[in-house]
Structure formats: structure tokens, C-alpha cells
Design a protein around this motif. Structure first.
Motif, PDB file in Angstrom:
ATOM      1  N   MET A  91     -35.437 -55.298  68.700  1.00  0.00           N
ATOM      2  CA  MET A  91     -36.105 -55.050  69.964  1.00  0.00           C
ATOM      3  C   MET A  91     -36.143 -53.568  70.351  1.00  0.00           C
ATOM      4  SD  MET A  91     -36.303 -58.369  70.328  1.00  0.00           S
ATOM      5  CE  MET A  91     -36.375 -59.937  71.396  1.00  0.00           C
ATOM      6  N   LEU A  92     -37.254 -53.121  70.287  1.00  0.00           N
ATOM      7  CA  LEU A  92     -37.764 -51.793  70.201  1.00  0.00           C
ATOM      8  C   LEU A  92     -38.738 -51.449  71.287  1.00  0.00           C
ATOM      9  CD1 LEU A  92     -38.471 -50.793  66.557  1.00  0.00           C
ATOM     10  CD2 LEU A  92     -36.345 -50.934  67.777  1.00  0.00           C
ATOM     11  N   GLY A  93     -38.073 -51.235  72.566  1.00  0.00           N
ATOM     12  CA  GLY A  93     -38.924 -50.970  73.912  1.00  0.00           C
ATOM     13  C   GLY A  93     -39.535 -49.785  73.788  1.00  0.00           C
ATOM     14  N   CYS A  94     -40.334 -49.484  74.931  1.00  0.00           N
ATOM     15  CA  CYS A  94     -40.742 -48.033  75.104  1.00  0.00           C
ATOM     16  C   CYS A  94     -39.937 -46.890  75.475  1.00  0.00           C
ATOM     17  CB  CYS A  94     -42.057 -48.039  76.031  1.00  0.00           C
ATOM     18  SG  CYS A  94     -41.625 -48.265  77.967  1.00  0.00           S
ATOM     19  N   GLY A  95     -38.715 -47.236  76.071  1.00  0.00           N
ATOM     20  CA  GLY A  95     -37.713 -46.448  76.596  1.00  0.00           C
ATOM     21  C   GLY A  95     -38.016 -45.592  77.902  1.00  0.00           C
ATOM     22  N   ARG A  96     -39.343 -45.929  78.428  1.00  0.00           N
ATOM     23  CA  ARG A  96     -39.779 -45.063  79.684  1.00  0.00           C
ATOM     24  C   ARG A  96     -39.741 -45.922  80.810  1.00  0.00           C
ATOM     25  NH1 ARG A  96     -43.143 -44.242  75.473  1.00  0.00           N
ATOM     26  NH2 ARG A  96     -44.738 -45.731  76.610  1.00  0.00           N
ATOM     27  N   GLY A  98     -39.081 -49.176  83.738  1.00  0.00           N
ATOM     28  CA  GLY A  98     -38.168 -49.258  84.626  1.00  0.00           C
ATOM     29  C   GLY A  98     -37.171 -50.440  83.601  1.00  0.00           C
ATOM     30  N   ARG A  99     -37.554 -51.336  82.808  1.00  0.00           N
ATOM     31  CA  ARG A  99     -36.706 -52.356  82.224  1.00  0.00           C
ATOM     32  C   ARG A  99     -36.001 -51.609  81.316  1.00  0.00           C
ATOM     33  NH1 ARG A  99     -41.680 -56.824  81.189  1.00  0.00           N
ATOM     34  NH2 ARG A  99     -42.303 -57.378  83.374  1.00  0.00           N
ATOM     35  N   GLY A 103     -31.865 -51.059  81.051  1.00  0.00           N
ATOM     36  CA  GLY A 103     -31.131 -51.785  79.993  1.00  0.00           C
ATOM     37  C   GLY A 103     -31.626 -53.022  79.590  1.00  0.00           C
ATOM     38  N   ARG A 104     -32.762 -53.289  80.062  1.00  0.00           N
ATOM     39  CA  ARG A 104     -33.578 -54.710  79.627  1.00  0.00           C
ATOM     40  C   ARG A 104     -34.736 -54.568  78.601  1.00  0.00           C
ATOM     41  NH1 ARG A 104     -36.124 -56.503  83.826  1.00  0.00           N
ATOM     42  NH2 ARG A 104     -35.521 -54.834  85.223  1.00  0.00           N
ATOM     43  N   ALA A 109     -42.571 -54.587  78.461  1.00  0.00           N
ATOM     44  CA  ALA A 109     -43.985 -55.002  78.277  1.00  0.00           C
ATOM     45  C   ALA A 109     -44.671 -54.542  76.920  1.00  0.00           C
ATOM     46  CB  ALA A 109     -44.822 -54.492  79.397  1.00  0.00           C
ATOM     47  N   GLU A 110     -44.139 -53.333  76.414  1.00  0.00           N
ATOM     48  CA  GLU A 110     -44.704 -52.727  75.209  1.00  0.00           C
ATOM     49  C   GLU A 110     -43.807 -52.924  73.994  1.00  0.00           C
ATOM     50  OE1 GLU A 110     -45.780 -48.793  75.664  1.00  0.00           O
ATOM     51  OE2 GLU A 110     -46.515 -49.145  78.025  1.00  0.00           O
ATOM     52  N   LEU A 111     -43.058 -53.936  74.146  1.00  0.00           N
ATOM     53  CA  LEU A 111     -41.714 -54.194  73.039  1.00  0.00           C
ATOM     54  C   LEU A 111     -42.679 -54.444  71.640  1.00  0.00           C
ATOM     55  CD1 LEU A 111     -38.837 -55.130  72.602  1.00  0.00           C
ATOM     56  CD2 LEU A 111     -39.795 -57.460  72.884  1.00  0.00           C
ATOM     57  N   ALA A 112     -42.136 -53.772  70.601  1.00  0.00           N
ATOM     58  CA  ALA A 112     -42.345 -53.984  69.335  1.00  0.00           C
ATOM     59  C   ALA A 112     -41.089 -54.784  68.552  1.00  0.00           C
ATOM     60  CB  ALA A 112     -42.680 -52.942  68.713  1.00  0.00           C
ATOM     61  N   GLU A 113     -41.246 -55.633  67.853  1.00  0.00           N
ATOM     62  CA  GLU A 113     -40.072 -56.275  67.224  1.00  0.00           C
ATOM     63  C   GLU A 113     -40.058 -55.859  65.788  1.00  0.00           C
ATOM     64  OE1 GLU A 113     -39.598 -60.484  69.105  1.00  0.00           O
ATOM     65  OE2 GLU A 113     -41.476 -59.653  69.539  1.00  0.00           O
TER      66      GLU A 113
END
Length: 337
Positions: A91-96, A98-99, A103-104, A109-113
Motif C-alpha cells: 500500500m503506497l499512499g501519497c504521504g502528504r 491527513g490519513r 498512519g492510515r 485517497a490516492e493509494l497505489a497498490e
């Protein structure tokens, strides 16, 4: 390099593709082992919902259960990663957002798997590019087989944690596939009394061989008080059964996904004061899975039936078991072969 490419429903071929470069913040990993998952099969058959919503598309390079050795590091990456054996987060989130900051990142919302969505190439290839922030180092005690079982192990461990069990509690796991059996192994390591319910005789025999005396079919399931029920199946009727079976005031955990909607009567939840928890991804469980494998408290290697080369992956995705495969539900790929 060689990589498995899905070019359309039912079409999988090994292609020669450009090897990845280590972009800023990323590393390149030489893949030692990769697992074939039910999600990979759905992407291969065309049944994956992401293909209908536009979150995934062909051509697609799958594979998200993996381990390997870091061979290159991009700008800004700690050079101490070079040469280390690693696995990593799918699970690769945007890192920016609030989620991510909370730590979520697995629900960003921009998750790349990795190997699944938004065009991110996966690990059924000789090499893989992955953000350094997603890496987890592997100790020497975790071999390639266990290393490629960290991702599903992280999912199973999260499910066990979500069940809220204490030592001596009685757990029922619905499903005897990879996640169901891993869940049972992690729950037993935590001190629970573990039972499994399945319909696959091979899965039930494997569960028994792993030391789980309580391996049942629906017809033979005893009327015991279940302190938690974890649904690790893909059967749409089983979440409702889990809610019916669990003790009042306890927990149902849903980690399996059915191909059609599951229906639960919320009156069954309210009148029994039952908590239902959904688990998506293994992110928060990866470190714990590595630690359990390294200590020997969980040995998941019997779940792997065979390891084949990259050229054998299409057959595995089509449902063909390799000659001489053992009873386990998982097939591994060694892309170096």
C-alpha cells in the motif's frame, strides 16, 4: 529484464521490458521470491472490480507478495539499504494527506497498490522499484519462502489483533485458504484456542496436519461459544454466519472478500452488542509478521506447495498446480529461474 505482463483477461506472458531505475526516494530490488495471490488471479481472469472502476488497467504487471535484495538506491535514500534483504508494503499512499500522516496510508485517497492498481509495476519480475519508505528489512532467520509470506502474514496478524483475543479465548476462522491458515497460525501463537471451518477437504487436512484438531465443515461444526469469529473466506453468506455464531459482546473480523455483496442483518449485531471490524491490507502487521517468522513462533512454510520459475506463472494463474506440488494453497515464483 523479464517480467510477467497481463495483456487482457486470460492473457499472461513473460515479456522483455525495460528494467526499473532508482528514482529519487526509491530503491531497485532484485526479486528472490514472489507469491501468487487470489488478487493476481482476479486480475488475470478480468474479475477484479478495479478493472471495471478504472483503478487498474491492462497491460498490468502483477505481484505484491515478495522479497529480494536491494541493488540500487535513488537520490535521497539511505545508502545503507544497498545489499540488504527486504520485503515491502503493498500500500503506497501519497504521504502528504491527513490519513497518511495519521498512519492510515493504506486508505489514502490516492493509494497505489504495488502490482495491483494505478499502473504500479509488481514483483512478478526480475527487478522491482519500490519507495524506500515502504521497505522492511529481513533478518537472516527469515528465508525467501517466509519473506514472500510477510505480506499475507501481515494481513492475518492484523485480523488476529482486530479480534481482541486474550490467551485462552476460543477463535473460529472461516476459510482454510492462505489467509485463513495464516490467521490460525498467528492466533495460536498468541495463545488462542483455534478452530477452522472450511469446505475444501484439502484445506481441512492441511489444517489438521498443522496441529489444528478443530478443523470442521459447516455440518460438523460443534456448538461451542466462539469468543471471536474471523471470516477469511470469499463466500457471501459467511459474514452473516459469523455474526450469528459469535458470542454476545465479542467481535467479528472480516478480511475475506466475496465476489457479490454480503448481507448482514444489523439487528443481529445490535441485539448481541457485536463489533464488526474490516481489515484491508497488511501494512500495520508487516513488522509483527517478520518478528514472528524470525522467532519461529509462526512457521508458515508448509502453506507453500511449490516454487516455479517465471515462465510457469501463467499456468498457476489459470489454476494449474505444478507437478509434484504439496498440499499447501500458495504457489511461489522464483523470477531468477
Amino acid at each position: 529484464m523479464r517480467a510477467l505482463v497481463l495483456t487482457g483477461p486470460g492473457k499472461a506472458e513473460v515479456h522483455e521490458v525495460e528494467p526499473p531505475a532508482a528514482a529519487p526516494g526509491e530503491v531497485v530490488v532484485d526479486v528472490e521470491r514472489a507469491g501468487v495471490c487470489g488478487t493476481d488471479v482476479e486480475l488475470f481472469t478480468g474479475g477484479m472490480s478495479y478493472l471495471r472502476t478504472g483503478r487498474s488497467w491492462y497491460p498490468l504487471r502483477p505481484g505484491h507478495e515478495w522479497c529480494g535484495r536491494v541493488s540500487a538506491a535513488g537520490e535521497g535514500v539511505d545508502p545503507s539499504w544497498l545489499g540488504r534483504r527486504v520485503t515491502g508494503d503493498t500500500m503506497l499512499g501519497c504521504g502528504r494527506c491527513g490519513r497518511c500522516r495519521a498512519g492510515r496510508h493504506h486508505v489514502c485517497a490516492e493509494l497505489a497498490e504495488l502490482g495491483i492498481s494505478r499502473g504500479r509495476p509488481g514483483a512478478l519480475a526480475e527487478r522491482l522499484a519500490v519507495p524506500a519508505t515502504a521497505l522492511h528489512p529481513l533478518p537472516d532467520a527469515v528465508d525467501a519462502t517466509l519473506g514472500a509470506l510477510v505480506e499475507p502474514g501481515g494481513n492475518a496478524l492484523r485480523a488476529v489483533r482486530a479480534a481482541g483475543l486474550e490467551a485462552g479465548d476460543r477463535l473460529l476462522v472461516l476459510g482454510t485458504g492462505t489467509i485463513g491458515l495464516l490467521t490460525a497460525l498467528f492466533a495460536r501463537a498468541a495463545g488462542a484456542e483455534v478452530h477452522l471451518m472450511g469446505r475444501d477437504e484439502h484445506g481441512l487436512r492441511l489444517a489438521a496436519s498443522l496441529g489444528f484438531a478443530g478443523a470442521w465443515t459447516r455440518g460438523s461444526l460443534p456448538a461451542l461459544p466462539w469468543d471471536a469469529v474471523i471470516d477469511a473466506s470469499n463466500a457471501p453468506e459467511l459474514p452473516a454466519l459469523a455474526a450469528a455464531l459469535v458470542e454476545p459482546g465479542r467481535r467479528v473480523v472480516c478480511i475475506g472478500l466475496a465476489g457479490t455483496p454480503s448481507t448482514i442483518d444489523t439487528r443481529d449485531l445490535v441485539l448481541k452488542d457485536v463489533t464488526v471490524v474490516g481489515v484491508l491490507g497488511g501494512s500495520a502487521g508487516l513488522a509483527g509478521a517478520i518478528a514472528a517468522y524470525a522467532s519461529g513462533s509462526v512457521d508458515a512454510r508448509p502453506l507453500v506447495a511449490a516454487t516455479v520459475g517465471l515462465a510457469g506463472t501463467a499456468g498457476v494463474l489459470a489454476g494449474r498446480r505444478p507437478p509434484g506440488a504439496g498440499p499447501g494453497p500458495k504457489i511461489h515464483i522464483d523470477p531468477r529461474r
